[in-house]
Design a protein around this motif. Structure first.
Motif, PDB file in Angstrom:
ATOM      1  N   THR A 145       6.994   3.761  -1.053  1.00 51.74           N
ATOM      2  CA  THR A 145       6.051   2.987  -1.872  1.00 51.74           C
ATOM      3  C   THR A 145       6.120   1.503  -1.541  1.00 51.74           C
ATOM      4  N   ASN A 146       7.321   0.998  -1.314  1.00 48.07           N
ATOM      5  CA  ASN A 146       7.451  -0.407  -0.920  1.00 48.07           C
ATOM      6  C   ASN A 146       6.658  -0.703   0.347  1.00 48.07           C
ATOM      7  N   ASP A 147       6.749   0.186   1.297  1.00 49.29           N
ATOM      8  CA  ASP A 147       6.000  -0.017   2.544  1.00 49.29           C
ATOM      9  C   ASP A 147       4.498   0.051   2.304  1.00 49.29           C
ATOM     10  N   MET A 148       4.083   0.997   1.452  1.00 52.84           N
ATOM     11  CA  MET A 148       2.648   1.186   1.246  1.00 52.84           C
ATOM     12  C   MET A 148       2.024   0.024   0.470  1.00 52.84           C
ATOM     13  N   THR A 149       2.800  -0.564  -0.454  1.00 57.31           N
ATOM     14  CA  THR A 149       2.214  -1.599  -1.300  1.00 57.31           C
ATOM     15  C   THR A 149       2.424  -2.995  -0.730  1.00 57.31           C
ATOM     16  N   GLY A 150       3.389  -3.173   0.161  1.00 57.43           N
ATOM     17  CA  GLY A 150       3.590  -4.485   0.780  1.00 57.43           C
ATOM     18  C   GLY A 150       2.658  -4.645   1.972  1.00 57.43           C
ATOM     19  N   GLY A 151       2.859  -5.703   2.712  1.00 59.35           N
ATOM     20  CA  GLY A 151       1.970  -5.958   3.845  1.00 59.35           C
ATOM     21  C   GLY A 151       2.368  -5.219   5.106  1.00 59.35           C
TER      22      GLY A 151
END
Ligand SMILES: Nc1ncnc2c1ncn2[C@@H]1O[C@H](COP(=O)(O)OP(=O)(O)O)[C@@H](O)[C@H]1O
Ligand SMILES: [Mg+2]
Lengths: 260, 321
Positions: free
Chosen positions: A88-94
């Motif tokens: 999720t961190n990867d998907m929501t960050g840049g």
């Protein structure tokens, strides 16, 4: 501009997957809180079960020997929560945009997190078994049995890590991702992980006997203790393969939907 | 081929569900130039960047970037571009050097070559000392520089920078500007978005003002500034009658009338001559203007002049860094 020509990005899924795996493992090792939880909570739970509840539970063997496979499966729950949050961190960050703009495939990024997840789980499994030995865990397995048990475990962890990855793609925030995976942590309880199913109330037998955790645990238990495995190994493989297939498909569909 | 533009977009539209976010965007960016998309929050800048860099398919319209079609030749486009998005795209838990080495590996550099490339980029972006610290400990400006460095492992033909200086302190902003100028000297085409008129003015050869998903003005910085003037003259009248007189004399030139404060504004180039001429014209008897002030034009003034409406309050707050 001359260096540009010599530095064309090669389209290499293997190379990308390797770089992404190294990344995910490094991020896992740096996430100290998460790592400590993933590694030590299973051990704590094992001690809790053995010393607090074990005396009251009749399993036919030394309780620690009975419970180790259940604790190992429980580890996967904690591990999958970390995996979902990382995705999720990867998907929501840049960073996913950057990877995609470099034509690094989503499969490589998610695959890297799954491999890191498997690595974390194997580490916590080794730790559980080591501490188990110290407190009386005595498996009766020869090398092929151990190999078979490890194979079932790896298949199980891979399948549930992909479930976590799919949840991670779906979730809009890391908190939601962590919450979603709670059910994976919960699933071992109504199974034969900690107590024999026939000691549970009868209304839950149907579920407990026919959910994926039970054959996974039963086959590992059978293989490690040298008792008859029956068809639980095949059931475990079928369950895990089915879950893996569904999780892979879901992750890929959700990923494509998420990026448009 | 050589006179083919680096970016050419025709009729780009994008809707999310029923919400139309881009409403027919046409763009043409010459090779080796700096193009700036100027607009407030929510105007559609990021959406445009993501479409042009193949990260998001348009609902309608076509575009060619670095010589290739963004729908049919995605892989080819991606090979010719780099994107630095609005959100920084580096791992907080890795060090600056590790982030750059990872990017270098993804570009096919091995071992010592990846190390060398990462080292060179750290040096160029003034991050050598911080290179072995985790990004989590970096300031906003350092993060932004690392982010830029990570997009320059290879030198692409077209670079997209989405609000590269929003939220940065003046020194970091200056550093980003220097990088942009250096890239331009190397012949790279730059597409950058910004909320700051000053930034577009400093860097861009061509500026397109975007609002509500449409390009409302496009041209050289000088052309745009003629339309919006560079400055604003604020006038305050001593009494309501004088105020009415001022507004009457200004006619359509009057902007931001505020009868309750007896205040009204007019565009000017800011020169003493022009201000004096305006005052003489509007107040020949030297009675109708109690006070005046001259401001350099803000994004709000540009918007007012070009769209007939001001940016909304929330947009102002975000833009007013
Ligand atoms: N995935 C999305 N779903 C729905 N609306 C979106 C989405 N992305 C952007 N928008 C909307 O589109 C508009 C333009 O957004 P954006 O391109 O990010 O503007 P800018 O970058 O100029 O601030 C905004 O109103 C935003 O809320
Ligand atoms: Mg934006």
């Amino acid at each position: 501009m001359s260096e540009t020509a010599t530095l064309q990005r090669p389209a290499s899924l293997a190379g990308d997957a390797l770089a992404m795996t190294a990344r995910s493992i490094r991020l896992s090792l740096r996430n100290i809180d998460g790592l400590i939880t993933a590694l030590f909570l299973p051990v704590m739970l094992m001690l809790l079960f053995v010393y607090l509840f074990g005396g009251a539970i009749e399993t036919g063997t030394e309780y620690v020997t009975y419970v180790v496979p259940g604790v190992i499966v429980l580890c996967a729950g904690f591990g999958s929560s970390l995996t979902a949050v990382a995705v999720t961190n990867d998907m929501t960050g840049g960073i996913m945009d950057r990877f995609r703009s470099m034509d690094v495939s989503g499969a490589a990024v998610l695959g890297g997190h799954v491999v890191a997840s498997v690595a974390r789980n194997l580490m916590s499994t080794v730790l559980v078994i080591l501490v188990g030995f110290l407190i009386g865990f005595r498996p009766q397995a020869d090398a092929p049995d151990v190999l078979a048990a490890v194979s079932v475990l790896v298949l199980f962890v891979v399948a549930f890590s992909w479930v976590a990855a799919a949840v991670g793609v779906l979730a809009r925030s890391p908190e939601a991702a962590g919450g979603f995976t709670f059910f994976i942590m919960f699933l071992p309880y109504p199974s034969s992980a900690f107590v024999p199913i026939d000691t549970m109330p009868s209304w839950i037998h149907g579920f407990a006997e026919h959910q994926p955790m039970t054959p996974v645990i039963e086959s590992m238990r059978g293989l490690l203790l040298g008792t008859p495995v029956g068809d639980s190994a095949w059931l475990a493989i079928a369950w895990c393969a089915g879950i893996l297939a569904v999780a892979l498909a879901a992750a890929s569909v959700l990923f494509r939907r998420r990026i448009t | 081929m050589p006179d083919q533009p680096a970016i050419e977009a025709v009729g780009l539209e994008k809707s999310f569900g029923a919400v139309r976010v881009l409403d027919g965007v046409d763009l043409r960016v010459a090779r080796g130039s700096v193009f700036s998309l100027l607009g407030p929050n929510g105007a559609g800048k990021t959406t445009t960047v993501r479409i042009l860099s193949t990260l998001l398919p348009p609902t309608a319209g076509t575009a060619r970037v670095a010589g290739f079609d963004i729908r049919r030749q995605r892989a080819e486009v991606r090979r010719g571009i780099s994107v630095t998005g609005q959100d920084t795209a580096v791992d907080e838990l890795q060090t600056g050097a590790e982030n750059l080495r990872m990017m270098a590996r993804l570009h096919g550099l091995r071992g010592s070559a990846a190390r060398a490339r990462a080292g060179a980029l750290l040096e160029r972006f003034d991050l050598t000392e911080a290179g072995d610290r985790r990004v989590r400990t970096y300031s906003g400006g350092m993060r932004r520089r690392l982010d830029l460095a990570a997009s320059l492992i290879t030198q692409p033909a077209v670079i997209f920078l989405d609000e590269p200086t929003t939220g940065l302190d003046p020194r970091s902003r200056q550093q980003v500007w220097e990088v942009v100028n250096e890239l331009v000297r190397n012949g790279v085409t730059i597409f950058l978005t910004t909320q700051y008129l000053e930034e577009a003015d400093r860097l861009a050869d061509q500026i397109a003002v975007v609002d509500g998903g449409r390009i409302v003005a496009q041209g050289h910085a000088a052309q745009l500034k003629q339309q919006v003037a560079g400055h604003r003259l604020d006038l305050v009248a001593p009494d309501p009658a004088a105020y009415e007189g001022l507004v009457h004399r200004l006619g359509p030139r009057a902007t931001q009338p505020a009868p309750e404060r007896l205040a009204v504004s007019v565009a000017t180039d800011g020169s003493a001559n022009h201000v004096r001429a305006l005052l003489d014209e509007l107040d020949p008897e030297h009675r109708a203007v109690a006070r005046f002030t001259v401001h350099s034009a803000t994004l709000d003034d540009v918007f007012l002049a070009l769209t007939g409406h001001a940016t909304t309050q929330s947009q102002k707050e975000t833009a007013g860094v």
